[in-house]
Every structure is written in C-alpha cells, then in structure tokens.
Design a protein around this motif. Structure first.
Motif, PDB file in Angstrom:
ATOM      1  N   SER A 122       0.835  -1.203   0.000  1.00  0.00           N
ATOM      2  CA  SER A 122       0.000   0.000   0.000  1.00  0.00           C
ATOM      3  C   SER A 122       0.866   1.247   0.000  1.00  0.00           C
ATOM      4  N   ARG A 123       1.881   1.247   0.845  1.00  0.00           N
ATOM      5  CA  ARG A 123       2.752   2.420   0.918  1.00  0.00           C
ATOM      6  C   ARG A 123       3.459   2.651  -0.413  1.00  0.00           C
ATOM      7  N   ALA A 124       3.876   1.547  -1.053  1.00  0.00           N
ATOM      8  CA  ALA A 124       4.613   1.690  -2.307  1.00  0.00           C
ATOM      9  C   ALA A 124       3.757   2.330  -3.389  1.00  0.00           C
ATOM     10  N   VAL A 125       2.511   1.870  -3.546  1.00  0.00           N
ATOM     11  CA  VAL A 125       1.673   2.403  -4.618  1.00  0.00           C
ATOM     12  C   VAL A 125       1.226   3.824  -4.304  1.00  0.00           C
ATOM     13  N   ILE A 126       1.008   4.143  -3.027  1.00  0.00           N
ATOM     14  CA  ILE A 126       0.652   5.509  -2.649  1.00  0.00           C
ATOM     15  C   ILE A 126       1.820   6.455  -2.920  1.00  0.00           C
ATOM     16  N   ASP A 127       3.024   6.009  -2.567  1.00  0.00           N
ATOM     17  CA  ASP A 127       4.201   6.839  -2.838  1.00  0.00           C
ATOM     18  C   ASP A 127       4.393   7.034  -4.345  1.00  0.00           C
ATOM     19  N   GLN A 128       4.097   5.996  -5.128  1.00  0.00           N
ATOM     20  CA  GLN A 128       4.224   6.126  -6.575  1.00  0.00           C
ATOM     21  C   GLN A 128       3.228   7.147  -7.125  1.00  0.00           C
ATOM     22  N   ALA A 129       1.993   7.090  -6.627  1.00  0.00           N
ATOM     23  CA  ALA A 129       0.988   8.062  -7.068  1.00  0.00           C
ATOM     24  C   ALA A 129       1.367   9.474  -6.651  1.00  0.00           C
ATOM     25  N   LYS A 130       1.850   9.606  -5.447  1.00  0.00           N
ATOM     26  CA  LYS A 130       2.298  10.931  -4.985  1.00  0.00           C
ATOM     27  C   LYS A 130       3.413  11.454  -5.881  1.00  0.00           C
ATOM     28  N   GLY A 131       4.368  10.585  -6.207  1.00  0.00           N
ATOM     29  CA  GLY A 131       5.478  11.011  -7.049  1.00  0.00           C
ATOM     30  C   GLY A 131       5.018  11.478  -8.423  1.00  0.00           C
ATOM     31  N   ALA A 176      -4.361  15.547  -1.968  1.00  0.00           N
ATOM     32  CA  ALA A 176      -5.209  15.323  -3.140  1.00  0.00           C
ATOM     33  C   ALA A 176      -5.750  13.900  -3.148  1.00  0.00           C
ATOM     34  N   LEU A 177      -4.906  12.929  -2.807  1.00  0.00           N
ATOM     35  CA  LEU A 177      -5.349  11.537  -2.750  1.00  0.00           C
ATOM     36  C   LEU A 177      -6.387  11.317  -1.650  1.00  0.00           C
ATOM     37  N   THR A 178      -6.116  11.878  -0.480  1.00  0.00           N
ATOM     38  CA  THR A 178      -7.032  11.660   0.644  1.00  0.00           C
ATOM     39  C   THR A 178      -8.352  12.383   0.436  1.00  0.00           C
ATOM     40  N   ARG A 179      -8.319  13.540  -0.249  1.00  0.00           N
ATOM     41  CA  ARG A 179      -9.563  14.270  -0.510  1.00  0.00           C
ATOM     42  C   ARG A 179     -10.506  13.423  -1.368  1.00  0.00           C
ATOM     43  N   VAL A 180      -9.953  12.832  -2.438  1.00  0.00           N
ATOM     44  CA  VAL A 180     -10.769  11.993  -3.314  1.00  0.00           C
ATOM     45  C   VAL A 180     -11.223  10.738  -2.568  1.00  0.00           C
ATOM     46  N   VAL A 233      -8.110   9.725 -12.541  1.00  0.00           N
ATOM     47  CA  VAL A 233      -9.097   9.408 -11.522  1.00  0.00           C
ATOM     48  C   VAL A 233      -9.921  10.659 -11.263  1.00  0.00           C
ATOM     49  N   PRO A 234     -11.255  10.602 -11.353  1.00  0.00           N
ATOM     50  CA  PRO A 234     -12.068  11.786 -11.101  1.00  0.00           C
ATOM     51  C   PRO A 234     -11.725  12.448  -9.782  1.00  0.00           C
ATOM     52  N   GLY A 235     -11.418  13.747  -9.857  1.00  0.00           N
ATOM     53  CA  GLY A 235     -11.054  14.484  -8.658  1.00  0.00           C
ATOM     54  C   GLY A 235      -9.567  14.676  -8.489  1.00  0.00           C
ATOM     55  N   LEU A 236      -8.754  13.854  -9.188  1.00  0.00           N
ATOM     56  CA  LEU A 236      -7.304  13.996  -9.106  1.00  0.00           C
ATOM     57  C   LEU A 236      -6.787  14.749 -10.317  1.00  0.00           C
ATOM     58  N   PRO A 237      -5.652  15.434 -10.166  1.00  0.00           N
ATOM     59  CA  PRO A 237      -5.044  16.095 -11.315  1.00  0.00           C
ATOM     60  C   PRO A 237      -4.726  15.102 -12.426  1.00  0.00           C
ATOM     61  N   THR A 238      -4.863  15.527 -13.664  1.00  0.00           N
ATOM     62  CA  THR A 238      -4.446  14.735 -14.828  1.00  0.00           C
ATOM     63  C   THR A 238      -3.530  15.607 -15.668  1.00  0.00           C
ATOM     64  N   ARG A 239      -3.082  15.070 -16.797  1.00  0.00           N
ATOM     65  CA  ARG A 239      -2.213  15.870 -17.663  1.00  0.00           C
ATOM     66  C   ARG A 239      -2.926  17.109 -18.194  1.00  0.00           C
ATOM     67  N   HIS A 240      -4.254  17.103 -18.142  1.00  0.00           N
ATOM     68  CA  HIS A 240      -5.018  18.222 -18.692  1.00  0.00           C
ATOM     69  C   HIS A 240      -5.651  19.071 -17.598  1.00  0.00           C
ATOM     70  N   VAL A 291      -7.522   5.001   0.129  1.00  0.00           N
ATOM     71  CA  VAL A 291      -6.452   5.761  -0.525  1.00  0.00           C
ATOM     72  C   VAL A 291      -5.633   4.834  -1.421  1.00  0.00           C
ATOM     73  N   ARG A 292      -5.376   3.629  -0.959  1.00  0.00           N
ATOM     74  CA  ARG A 292      -4.599   2.676  -1.763  1.00  0.00           C
ATOM     75  C   ARG A 292      -5.276   2.432  -3.109  1.00  0.00           C
ATOM     76  N   ASP A 293      -6.609   2.256  -3.101  1.00  0.00           N
ATOM     77  CA  ASP A 293      -7.329   1.980  -4.344  1.00  0.00           C
ATOM     78  C   ASP A 293      -7.298   3.181  -5.285  1.00  0.00           C
ATOM     79  N   ILE A 294      -7.415   4.382  -4.704  1.00  0.00           N
ATOM     80  CA  ILE A 294      -7.320   5.604  -5.521  1.00  0.00           C
ATOM     81  C   ILE A 294      -5.942   5.668  -6.171  1.00  0.00           C
ATOM     82  N   ALA A 295      -4.907   5.397  -5.367  1.00  0.00           N
ATOM     83  CA  ALA A 295      -3.534   5.469  -5.865  1.00  0.00           C
ATOM     84  C   ALA A 295      -3.290   4.424  -6.956  1.00  0.00           C
TER      85      ALA A 295
END
Length: 255
Positions: free
Chosen positions: A186-195, A211-215, A236-243, A223-227
């Motif tokens: 869980s920590r690894a995938v969350i850290d990857q999403a944060k990065g 941003a992850l916890t808000r969504v 992911v709806p609610g998270l920043p994307t390239r656009h 949070v793990r599933d969002i990440a």
C-alpha cells in the motif's frame, strides 16, 4: 477401564503422536481437532473434550470433540463463570466433582447436570508465549476426584500445549507477515501516485497526499485503491491529470 499399571503403555502412542504433529500436515483447525480427538481417546469415561483459548477479544472454543463440550463452554462464556474460564485465567486446575452437588459455580453446575454431564475438570495449558487456555474434560462416567484421571489429564495437557501453542505462534507470525506485506504494498503504490502528482504538477509531497485523501473521502474509497487506479490509468475523477484536475477545477484547487 484401563488398570493403573497399564496407563503409561496405553496412552504413550497418543503422546508420541502429539510430538509428531507438524505444521506442514495440519492447519490450526485440523491440529486442534486432532488434539481433542486424541484426548477423548485416551482419557477414561468416554469424555467429550474442548480447548478454550483466551485472547484480548475474550474466550473462545477453538476445538471440541463433541457438541456437548462446545455447548457447555459457551454457557460458561455467557455466564462469565465456570471451571474452563477459571483454569485458563488463573493457571489453576478447576473442577466440579459432581455437577448435582454445591460447587464454586452454582449457576453453571445445574446447567451441566441438566445436559447430562456428571463431572468437569479444566486443566490449564502451561503458558507459552502468551498463549493462555485450558483443556476441558466433560464426563458422565467418572469423577474428577479420581487421582488417576487427574494425572492423565495433567500429563496430556503438558504434551498438548507444545503443538497447540507453537501452531498459534506460527499462525500469528504468518498473519503479521501478511499484514506487513500488505502495508508495504500500500505504501509503495501511494508513494508512486504521490510522485506522479508531484512531478506532473509541481506539488509538494503534502499537497499530493492531500489530493489523494480528498478523493478518498469524497468517494468513500481507500487511498490505496485511488492510488492504484491513478498509477494504472493516470486518470481518476477528482485527481489532477495531464489536462488539469479531472472534474474539480485547477490543479492548485483543493491541493
């Protein structure tokens, strides 16, 4: 009934089997069931046997050789009183010689007598690595005041505690390892999403995690599933994307 001089010869095969019980051949449940079956086979009077274990969540019957033992255990748990609880919690042998006579457990003894149980002995399992419990013997055809019966129960409990407590320790270690592995994943995938969020949108670690916890809170999703979804799809709806921020506005908003 086995003559006293023959006790050691008659019960030794059961003790030898207890010593051979291995983790590779048994689950915790099957090992405990085998222990209770062996006890019912070597102790006199055709008793029914159960094993009570005490944990932080309270007492539980982890194995029994018959329905009667399970019912009488559960009645003691309901009353919060009885020889099995006393033996497991104090480390002292507890007994009811005759369930029809006055005893230290006036609420439980009549219930046992009505169920057809004439006598009870609960022998504490020697404490090993915080495993506390009792071997409970419920019998119709013998009284626990018989010295030979007490000696057999005591000897059996001494043998039984080794595989029982070792299996509990093994199962606990496996469970802790599984929990640790899950936590690390869980920590690894969350850290990857944060990065990814930090790199793409020049966010601080704290902003990315918020941003992850808000969504997570908005969608009632871990949070793990969002990440995981963000790492896999980048969207992911609610998270920043390239656009920009999917569905919520600019990147800086809500971060």
């Amino acid at each position: 009934m086995i003559p006293p001089d023959d006790d050691a010869v008659a019960v030794q095969p059961a003790f030898d089997e207890l010593g051979r019980l291995s983790f590779a051949e048994h689950s915790l449940e099957s090992l405990l069931q085998r222990v209770t079956a062996l006890a019912a086979g070597v102790l006199p009077g055709e008793p029914v046997i159960s094993l009570t274990i005490l944990t932080d969540r309270g007492p539980s019957t982890v194995a029994s050789s018959g329905e009667l033992a399970l019912r009488l255990d559960e009645e003691q748990y309901r009353l919060d009183s009885g020889p099995c609880l006393a033996a497991a919690s104090t480390g002292q042998t507890s007994e009811i010689v005759d369930t029809r006579a006055p005893s230290d457990w006036p609420d439980f003894a009549p219930h046992a007598a009505a169920a057809g149980c004439g006598s009870v002995i609960s022998f504490p399992l020697p404490v090993r690595e915080k495993v506390a419990g009792a071997l409970n013997v419920y019998a119709r055809r013998f009284t626990v005041s018989d010295r030979r019966t007490r000696a057999l129960v005591s000897r059996f409990a001494d043998y039984a505690v080794v595989p029982v407590s070792n299996m509990y320790l093994y199962e606990s270690a496996v469970e802790r390892a599984d929990h640790l592995a899950t936590a690390l994943d869980s920590r690894a995938v969350i850290d990857q999403a944060k990065g990814m969020l930090m790199e793409r949108f020049t966010l601080t670690p704290d902003q990315a995690f918020r941003a992850l916890t808000r969504v997570s809170m908005q969608t009632n999703t871990k949070v793990r599933d969002i990440a995981e979804r963000f790492v896999a799809t980048g969207d992911v709806p609610g998270l920043p994307t390239r656009h920009g921020v999917a569905g919520t506005g600019a990147v800086a908003d809500g971060c």
